[in-house]
Write an enzyme that holds these catalytic residues in place. Sequence first.
Site, short mmCIF file in Angstrom:
data_model
loop_
_atom_site.label_atom_id
_atom_site.label_comp_id
_atom_site.label_asym_id
_atom_site.label_seq_id
_atom_site.Cartn_x
_atom_site.Cartn_y
_atom_site.Cartn_z
CG ASP A 153 48.75 48.14 29.39
OD1 ASP A 153 48.68 47.78 30.58
OD2 ASP A 153 47.79 48.16 28.62
CG ASP A 164 45.00 42.99 31.46
OD1 ASP A 164 45.42 43.09 32.61
OD2 ASP A 164 44.82 41.89 30.90
N GLY A 180 42.10 44.71 39.75
CA GLY A 180 40.84 43.98 39.98
C GLY A 180 40.33 44.10 41.40
CE LYS A 195 39.65 38.93 36.80
NZ LYS A 195 41.02 39.45 36.56
CB THR A 199 47.12 42.35 35.11
OG1 THR A 199 46.05 41.41 35.24
CG2 THR A 199 48.35 41.62 34.57
CG ASN A 231 45.39 37.60 35.66
OD1 ASN A 231 45.03 36.50 36.06
ND2 ASN A 231 44.85 38.74 36.08
C1 XBP Z 1 44.42 46.37 33.47
C2 XBP Z 1 43.84 46.29 34.81
C3 XBP Z 1 43.73 44.96 35.49
C4 XBP Z 1 42.79 44.04 34.72
C5 XBP Z 1 42.25 42.94 35.61
O1 XBP Z 1 45.79 46.14 33.64
O2 XBP Z 1 43.52 47.32 35.36
O3 XBP Z 1 43.19 45.23 36.78
O4 XBP Z 1 41.66 44.80 34.29
O5 XBP Z 1 43.34 42.19 36.15
P1 XBP Z 1 46.87 46.80 32.58
P2 XBP Z 1 43.41 41.95 37.75
O6 XBP Z 1 47.69 47.76 33.43
O7 XBP Z 1 47.65 45.62 32.08
O8 XBP Z 1 46.08 47.51 31.48
O9 XBP Z 1 42.03 41.48 38.18
O10 XBP Z 1 44.48 40.92 37.94
O11 XBP Z 1 43.77 43.28 38.33
MG MG Z 2 45.81 48.26 29.72
#
Ligand code: XBP
Ligand code: MG
Length: 256
Positions: free
Chosen positions: A7, A9, A50, A82, A121, A125
């Site tokens: 993963d 974020d 997001g 954003k 994401t 990013n």
């Molecule tokens: C986490 C998310 C993403 C980020 C924000 O992604 O849910 O939405 O919080 O990025 P991951 P965006 O699956 O890597 O944990 O605004 O581009 O969605």
């Molecule tokens: Mg994550």
Amino acid sequence: MQALIFDVDGTLADTESAHRHAFNAAFVEAGLDWHWDEALYARLLDVAGGKERLLHYWRMADPEETHGPGVSRVIDAVHAIKTRHYTARVRDGGLPLRPGIARLIDEARAASIPVAIATTTTPANLDALLHASFGPQWRRRFAAICDASTTQLKKPAPDVYLDVLRQLGLKGPDCVAFEDSANGLRAARAALVPTVVTPTAYTAHHSFEGALAVLPHLGDPDAPLPSTTAHDGPAWVTLDILRGWHREASSEAAAA
Ligand code: XBP
Ligand code: MG
């Protein structure tokens, strides 16, 4: 164990504070009187993606407004602002990878074990974060990359993991996934991928039932795991430790 799936974020790097600041900067630039503090953002993180998170918040804050064709146009416009703020903040190397990430990616590469990415994401990013950490050729380190541009349905749906498994030509139980959140763990488990969880401050209170292991991070020689951590192995997670956990999970699954 035939592949590692990461993963992004919260797992590759502790990014959600930077995301939160970027959302708030976009609200100011768009002239919206919204502000997401840490406590509210921790709750909003239950909504992966997001754009989905913005729509969820707008429906809570102003239910009357969120009908009609203009809604997705506004969401897309605010999210683009954003993303510009987030990538500007991250591209210059402002966000280090979490302990053990670069080391395990290198260990896997030396052992010819494919490494993949399964994230909800936005691709920009991912490029900003990994360009800063691995340079312009960062994509060469990954055998498969699935993100918001390749997979419509966000976590906890398994879709992004199923897309990665399809690209790798592997089955879920053949791999080990790394996640930071309950939604991420649910997505990986729904794709039958044994999963190591390394929570962040935003997700430490989540339930991680069914995880292969829950650790503060993956550790490094210069950032060892605290000795109180569940596993009694060396102070950082190596490929061999992961292989042992994966073997145990496979034999438990076979015995069940
Ligand atoms: C986490 C998310 C993403 C980020 C924000 O992604 O849910 O939405 O919080 O990025 P991951 P965006 O699956 O890597 O944990 O605004 O581009 O969605
Ligand atoms: Mg994550």
